[in-house]
Design a protein around this motif. Structure first.
Motif, PDB file in Angstrom:
ATOM      1  N   ARG A   1       3.767   7.412  13.903  1.00  0.00           N
ATOM      2  CA  ARG A   1       5.244   6.952  13.617  1.00  0.00           C
ATOM      3  C   ARG A   1       5.355   6.114  12.538  1.00  0.00           C
ATOM      4  O   ARG A   1       6.234   6.361  11.679  1.00  0.00           O
ATOM      5  CB  ARG A   1       5.676   6.408  14.883  1.00  0.00           C
ATOM      6  CG  ARG A   1       5.777   7.192  15.933  1.00  0.00           C
ATOM      7  CD  ARG A   1       6.789   6.751  17.104  1.00  0.00           C
ATOM      8  NE  ARG A   1       6.985   7.934  18.076  1.00  0.00           N
ATOM      9  CZ  ARG A   1       6.096   8.156  19.217  1.00  0.00           C
ATOM     10  NH1 ARG A   1       5.094   7.278  19.417  1.00  0.00           N
ATOM     11  NH2 ARG A   1       6.409   9.105  19.955  1.00  0.00           N
ATOM     12  N   LYS A   2       4.324   5.042  12.376  1.00  0.00           N
ATOM     13  CA  LYS A   2       4.628   4.274  11.015  1.00  0.00           C
ATOM     14  C   LYS A   2       3.038   4.004  10.457  1.00  0.00           C
ATOM     15  O   LYS A   2       2.012   4.729  11.096  1.00  0.00           O
ATOM     16  CB  LYS A   2       4.435   2.819  11.738  1.00  0.00           C
ATOM     17  CG  LYS A   2       5.920   2.413  12.454  1.00  0.00           C
ATOM     18  CD  LYS A   2       6.002   1.064  12.843  1.00  0.00           C
ATOM     19  CE  LYS A   2       6.579   0.969  14.226  1.00  0.00           C
ATOM     20  NZ  LYS A   2       6.392  -0.618  14.746  1.00  0.00           N
ATOM     21  N   LEU A   3       3.077   3.686   9.218  1.00  0.00           N
ATOM     22  CA  LEU A   3       1.552   3.860   8.492  1.00  0.00           C
ATOM     23  C   LEU A   3       1.040   2.736   9.285  1.00  0.00           C
ATOM     24  O   LEU A   3      -0.441   2.828   9.049  1.00  0.00           O
ATOM     25  CB  LEU A   3       1.965   3.521   7.297  1.00  0.00           C
ATOM     26  CG  LEU A   3       2.443   4.793   6.106  1.00  0.00           C
ATOM     27  CD1 LEU A   3       2.752   4.187   4.913  1.00  0.00           C
ATOM     28  CD2 LEU A   3       1.501   5.674   6.507  1.00  0.00           C
ATOM     29  N   THR A   4       1.297   1.567   9.980  1.00  0.00           N
ATOM     30  CA  THR A   4       0.377   0.514  10.490  1.00  0.00           C
ATOM     31  C   THR A   4      -0.340   1.166  11.849  1.00  0.00           C
ATOM     32  O   THR A   4      -1.313   0.783  12.280  1.00  0.00           O
ATOM     33  CB  THR A   4       1.153  -0.619  10.766  1.00  0.00           C
ATOM     34  OG1 THR A   4       2.262  -0.240  11.519  1.00  0.00           O
ATOM     35  CG2 THR A   4       1.736  -1.034   9.496  1.00  0.00           C
ATOM     36  N   ASP A   5       0.390   2.369  12.285  1.00  0.00           N
ATOM     37  CA  ASP A   5      -0.302   2.826  13.500  1.00  0.00           C
ATOM     38  C   ASP A   5      -1.520   3.564  13.161  1.00  0.00           C
ATOM     39  O   ASP A   5      -1.519   4.304  11.892  1.00  0.00           O
ATOM     40  CB  ASP A   5       0.630   3.838  14.334  1.00  0.00           C
ATOM     41  CG  ASP A   5       1.911   3.064  14.948  1.00  0.00           C
ATOM     42  OD1 ASP A   5       1.757   1.964  14.868  1.00  0.00           O
ATOM     43  OD2 ASP A   5       2.993   3.747  15.175  1.00  0.00           O
ATOM     44  N   CYS A   6      -2.374   3.656  14.093  1.00  0.00           N
ATOM     45  CA  CYS A   6      -3.706   4.341  13.649  1.00  0.00           C
ATOM     46  C   CYS A   6      -4.163   5.355  14.530  1.00  0.00           C
ATOM     47  O   CYS A   6      -5.078   6.366  14.263  1.00  0.00           O
ATOM     48  CB  CYS A   6      -4.868   3.291  13.742  1.00  0.00           C
ATOM     49  SG  CYS A   6      -5.153   2.010  12.374  1.00  0.00           S
ATOM     50  N   ILE A   7      -3.359   5.424  15.723  1.00  0.00           N
ATOM     51  CA  ILE A   7      -3.624   6.622  16.836  1.00  0.00           C
ATOM     52  C   ILE A   7      -2.964   7.687  16.531  1.00  0.00           C
ATOM     53  O   ILE A   7      -1.554   7.681  16.419  1.00  0.00           O
ATOM     54  CB  ILE A   7      -3.461   5.979  18.377  1.00  0.00           C
ATOM     55  CG1 ILE A   7      -4.217   4.697  18.347  1.00  0.00           C
ATOM     56  CG2 ILE A   7      -3.693   7.141  19.027  1.00  0.00           C
ATOM     57  CD1 ILE A   7      -5.923   4.807  18.348  1.00  0.00           C
ATOM     58  N   SER A   8      -3.267   8.902  16.358  1.00  0.00           N
ATOM     59  CA  SER A   8      -2.527  10.320  16.039  1.00  0.00           C
ATOM     60  C   SER A   8      -1.716  10.655  17.424  1.00  0.00           C
ATOM     61  O   SER A   8      -2.244  10.872  18.437  1.00  0.00           O
ATOM     62  CB  SER A   8      -3.480  11.160  15.692  1.00  0.00           C
ATOM     63  OG  SER A   8      -3.012  12.335  15.660  1.00  0.00           O
ATOM     64  N   ILE A   9      -0.591  10.837  16.948  1.00  0.00           N
ATOM     65  CA  ILE A   9       0.292  11.423  18.026  1.00  0.00           C
ATOM     66  C   ILE A   9      -0.120  12.779  18.646  1.00  0.00           C
ATOM     67  O   ILE A   9      -0.393  13.049  19.983  1.00  0.00           O
ATOM     68  CB  ILE A   9       1.685  11.528  17.814  1.00  0.00           C
ATOM     69  CG1 ILE A   9       2.312  10.109  17.439  1.00  0.00           C
ATOM     70  CG2 ILE A   9       2.769  12.092  18.750  1.00  0.00           C
ATOM     71  CD1 ILE A   9       3.539   9.934  16.582  1.00  0.00           C
TER      72      ILE A   9
END
Length: 87
Positions: free
Chosen positions: A36-44
């Motif tokens: 959702r954001k570039l700061t998230d690391c976990i793939s949806i």
């Protein structure tokens, strides 16, 4: 180490550098489109930690480069040591 094994190892390591960097680039694209954001690391989509995968691929590419440098620097000792043992 026989010369043919030495050359095959060098070729595989040389191929490994761009391959691992491509895999890191591919994970960066996944990071852009699967979070959702570039700061998230976990793939949806898959639930994989993409930041960890990117870091791992960069480290593997660097290790391939360092091993290539080491093999080239100590080439004479590696090839000479094995050829003396074969006689």
């Amino acid at each position: 180490m026989r010369k043919t094994i030495y050359i095959i190892t060098l070729i595989l390591l040389i191929i490994g550098i761009p391959l691992f960097e491509f895999m890191a680039f591919n994970s960066m694209v996944s990071l852009k489109y699967e979070t959702r954001k570039l700061t998230d690391c976990i793939s949806i989509v898959s639930g994989i930690d993409l930041c960890n995968a990117i870091r791992t691929f960069h480290i593997l590419a660097i290790l391939c480069g360092l091993i290539i440098i080491g093999l080239l620097i100590y080439r004479k000792q590696i090839l000479k040591q094995k050829s003396e043992n074969e006689i």
